[in-house]
Design a protein around this motif. Structure first.
Motif, PDB file in Angstrom:
ATOM      1  N   MET A   1       0.842  -1.184   0.000  1.00 32.77           N
ATOM      2  CA  MET A   1       0.000   0.000   0.000  1.00 32.77           C
ATOM      3  C   MET A   1       0.887   1.247   0.000  1.00 32.77           C
ATOM      4  O   MET A   1       1.851   1.334   0.738  1.00 32.77           O
ATOM      5  N   LYS A   2       0.563   2.196  -0.843  1.00 30.83           N
ATOM      6  CA  LYS A   2       1.309   3.443  -0.899  1.00 30.83           C
ATOM      7  C   LYS A   2       0.990   4.295   0.315  1.00 30.83           C
ATOM      8  O   LYS A   2      -0.124   4.288   0.820  1.00 30.83           O
ATOM      9  N   THR A   3       1.992   5.052   0.770  1.00 31.88           N
ATOM     10  CA  THR A   3       1.789   5.978   1.874  1.00 31.88           C
ATOM     11  C   THR A   3       0.926   7.130   1.387  1.00 31.88           C
ATOM     12  O   THR A   3       1.134   7.660   0.304  1.00 31.88           O
ATOM     13  N   LYS A   4      -0.039   7.504   2.192  1.00 35.05           N
ATOM     14  CA  LYS A   4      -0.983   8.553   1.816  1.00 35.05           C
ATOM     15  C   LYS A   4      -0.767   9.809   2.648  1.00 35.05           C
ATOM     16  O   LYS A   4      -0.395   9.752   3.813  1.00 35.05           O
ATOM     17  N   ALA A   5      -1.003  10.944   2.018  1.00 32.11           N
ATOM     18  CA  ALA A   5      -1.087  12.212   2.737  1.00 32.11           C
ATOM     19  C   ALA A   5      -2.565  12.411   3.060  1.00 32.11           C
ATOM     20  O   ALA A   5      -3.423  12.144   2.228  1.00 32.11           O
ATOM     21  N   PHE A   6      -2.866  12.835   4.254  1.00 32.73           N
ATOM     22  CA  PHE A   6      -4.240  13.068   4.686  1.00 32.73           C
ATOM     23  C   PHE A   6      -5.124  11.824   4.525  1.00 32.73           C
ATOM     24  O   PHE A   6      -6.178  11.891   3.905  1.00 32.73           O
ATOM     25  N   PRO A   7      -4.666  10.684   5.031  1.00 34.97           N
ATOM     26  CA  PRO A   7      -5.459   9.454   4.835  1.00 34.97           C
ATOM     27  C   PRO A   7      -6.775   9.483   5.598  1.00 34.97           C
ATOM     28  O   PRO A   7      -6.876  10.062   6.671  1.00 34.97           O
ATOM     29  N   THR A   8      -7.756   8.862   5.009  1.00 36.73           N
ATOM     30  CA  THR A   8      -9.028   8.625   5.677  1.00 36.73           C
ATOM     31  C   THR A   8      -9.376   7.164   5.419  1.00 36.73           C
ATOM     32  O   THR A   8      -8.938   6.575   4.432  1.00 36.73           O
ATOM     33  N   LEU A  19       1.553  10.249  -0.866  1.00 40.23           N
ATOM     34  CA  LEU A  19       2.516  11.148  -0.236  1.00 40.23           C
ATOM     35  C   LEU A  19       3.528  11.661  -1.256  1.00 40.23           C
ATOM     36  O   LEU A  19       3.908  12.829  -1.232  1.00 40.23           O
ATOM     37  N   ARG A  20       3.937  10.812  -2.192  1.00 40.24           N
ATOM     38  CA  ARG A  20       4.876  11.231  -3.239  1.00 40.24           C
ATOM     39  C   ARG A  20       4.286  12.372  -4.056  1.00 40.24           C
ATOM     40  O   ARG A  20       4.965  13.354  -4.367  1.00 40.24           O
ATOM     41  N   LYS A  26       4.097  20.211  -3.489  1.00 37.49           N
ATOM     42  CA  LYS A  26       4.707  21.260  -2.657  1.00 37.49           C
ATOM     43  C   LYS A  26       6.009  21.757  -3.284  1.00 37.49           C
ATOM     44  O   LYS A  26       6.289  22.959  -3.274  1.00 37.49           O
ATOM     45  N   ILE A  27       6.789  20.856  -3.835  1.00 37.21           N
ATOM     46  CA  ILE A  27       8.046  21.235  -4.491  1.00 37.21           C
ATOM     47  C   ILE A  27       7.761  22.087  -5.712  1.00 37.21           C
ATOM     48  O   ILE A  27       8.441  23.088  -5.970  1.00 37.21           O
ATOM     49  N   MET A  28       6.726  21.713  -6.460  1.00 39.02           N
ATOM     50  CA  MET A  28       6.364  22.447  -7.674  1.00 39.02           C
ATOM     51  C   MET A  28       6.054  23.906  -7.352  1.00 39.02           C
ATOM     52  O   MET A  28       6.388  24.797  -8.132  1.00 39.02           O
ATOM     53  N   GLN A  29       5.441  24.148  -6.196  1.00 41.29           N
ATOM     54  CA  GLN A  29       5.147  25.524  -5.791  1.00 41.29           C
ATOM     55  C   GLN A  29       6.421  26.352  -5.723  1.00 41.29           C
ATOM     56  O   GLN A  29       6.457  27.490  -6.198  1.00 41.29           O
ATOM     57  N   SER A  30       7.471  25.784  -5.151  1.00 44.72           N
ATOM     58  CA  SER A  30       8.716  26.551  -5.040  1.00 44.72           C
ATOM     59  C   SER A  30       9.421  26.670  -6.384  1.00 44.72           C
ATOM     60  O   SER A  30      10.065  27.683  -6.662  1.00 44.72           O
ATOM     61  N   TYR A  54       9.304  15.565  -9.151  1.00 47.38           N
ATOM     62  CA  TYR A  54       9.182  14.149  -8.787  1.00 47.38           C
ATOM     63  C   TYR A  54      10.530  13.532  -8.428  1.00 47.38           C
ATOM     64  O   TYR A  54      10.604  12.643  -7.583  1.00 47.38           O
ATOM     65  N   GLU A  55      11.600  14.007  -9.018  1.00 45.53           N
ATOM     66  CA  GLU A  55      12.933  13.524  -8.645  1.00 45.53           C
ATOM     67  C   GLU A  55      13.229  13.881  -7.183  1.00 45.53           C
ATOM     68  O   GLU A  55      13.714  13.052  -6.408  1.00 45.53           O
ATOM     69  N   ILE A  56      12.899  15.101  -6.804  1.00 50.55           N
ATOM     70  CA  ILE A  56      13.095  15.528  -5.415  1.00 50.55           C
ATOM     71  C   ILE A  56      12.134  14.772  -4.496  1.00 50.55           C
ATOM     72  O   ILE A  56      12.522  14.324  -3.407  1.00 50.55           O
ATOM     73  N   ALA A  57      10.890  14.600  -4.925  1.00 50.96           N
ATOM     74  CA  ALA A  57       9.909  13.854  -4.126  1.00 50.96           C
ATOM     75  C   ALA A  57      10.382  12.421  -3.907  1.00 50.96           C
ATOM     76  O   ALA A  57      10.254  11.881  -2.799  1.00 50.96           O
ATOM     77  N   ASP A  58      10.955  11.795  -4.936  1.00 46.79           N
ATOM     78  CA  ASP A  58      11.484  10.436  -4.787  1.00 46.79           C
ATOM     79  C   ASP A  58      12.615  10.395  -3.766  1.00 46.79           C
ATOM     80  O   ASP A  58      12.697   9.463  -2.960  1.00 46.79           O
ATOM     81  N   ALA A  59      13.474  11.404  -3.790  1.00 49.06           N
ATOM     82  CA  ALA A  59      14.553  11.480  -2.800  1.00 49.06           C
ATOM     83  C   ALA A  59      13.984  11.645  -1.390  1.00 49.06           C
ATOM     84  O   ALA A  59      14.492  11.047  -0.433  1.00 49.06           O
ATOM     85  N   MET A  60      12.922  12.433  -1.267  1.00 49.15           N
ATOM     86  CA  MET A  60      12.286  12.607   0.042  1.00 49.15           C
ATOM     87  C   MET A  60      11.673  11.297   0.527  1.00 49.15           C
ATOM     88  O   MET A  60      11.781  10.946   1.712  1.00 49.15           O
ATOM     89  N   MET A  61      11.033  10.552  -0.384  1.00 50.09           N
ATOM     90  CA  MET A  61      10.461   9.263  -0.012  1.00 50.09           C
ATOM     91  C   MET A  61      11.550   8.295   0.435  1.00 50.09           C
ATOM     92  O   MET A  61      11.394   7.557   1.412  1.00 50.09           O
ATOM     93  N   GLU A  62      12.674   8.305  -0.264  1.00 56.87           N
ATOM     94  CA  GLU A  62      13.793   7.433   0.097  1.00 56.87           C
ATOM     95  C   GLU A  62      14.374   7.836   1.450  1.00 56.87           C
ATOM     96  O   GLU A  62      14.697   6.977   2.262  1.00 56.87           O
ATOM     97  N   ALA A  63      14.472   9.131   1.699  1.00 62.72           N
ATOM     98  CA  ALA A  63      15.011   9.614   2.973  1.00 62.72           C
ATOM     99  C   ALA A  63      14.134   9.172   4.149  1.00 62.72           C
ATOM    100  O   ALA A  63      14.643   8.933   5.245  1.00 62.72           O
ATOM    101  N   ARG A  64      12.843   9.040   3.911  1.00 61.84           N
ATOM    102  CA  ARG A  64      11.934   8.609   4.981  1.00 61.84           C
ATOM    103  C   ARG A  64      12.258   7.195   5.442  1.00 61.84           C
ATOM    104  O   ARG A  64      12.012   6.836   6.578  1.00 61.84           O
TER     105      ARG A  64
END
Length: 67
Positions: A1-8, A19-20, A26-30, A54-64
Motif C-alpha cells: 500500500m502506498k503511503t498517503k497524505a491526509f489518509p481517511t 505522499l509522493r 509542494k516542491i512544484m510551488q517553489s 518528482y525527482e526531489i519527491a522520490d529522494a524525500m520518499m527514500e530519505a523517509r
C-alpha cells in the motif's frame, strides 16, 4: 500500500493523496516561484519542472526509509 497524505478510512480502504504526489506538488510551488526573475515565463518548461519535482519527491520518499 502506498503511503498517503491526509489518509481517511472508508469501507476498509485508506483513501487520500499519495505522499509522493503531495511532496511533488509542494516542491512544484517553489519551482514556479523561481520564474519571478528577469527571465520570466519564457524560461518555463512545465515538463522539465515536473520531472525535477518528482525527482526531489522520490529522494524525500527514500530519505523517509532511513529514519
Amino acid at each position: 500500500m502506498k503511503t498517503k497524505a491526509f489518509p481517511t478510512l472508508r469501507d476498509n480502504v485508506h483513501d487520500g493523496m499519495d505522499l509522493r504526489d503531495y511532496f511533488a506538488a509542494k516542491i512544484m510551488q517553489s519551482l514556479v516561484l523561481r520564474f519571478n526573475d528577469d527571465e520570466g515565463i519564457a524560461s518555463w518548461n512545465a515538463f522539465e519542472e515536473a520531472d525535477i519535482a518528482y525527482e526531489i519527491a522520490d529522494a524525500m520518499m527514500e530519505a523517509r526509509k532511513h529514519d
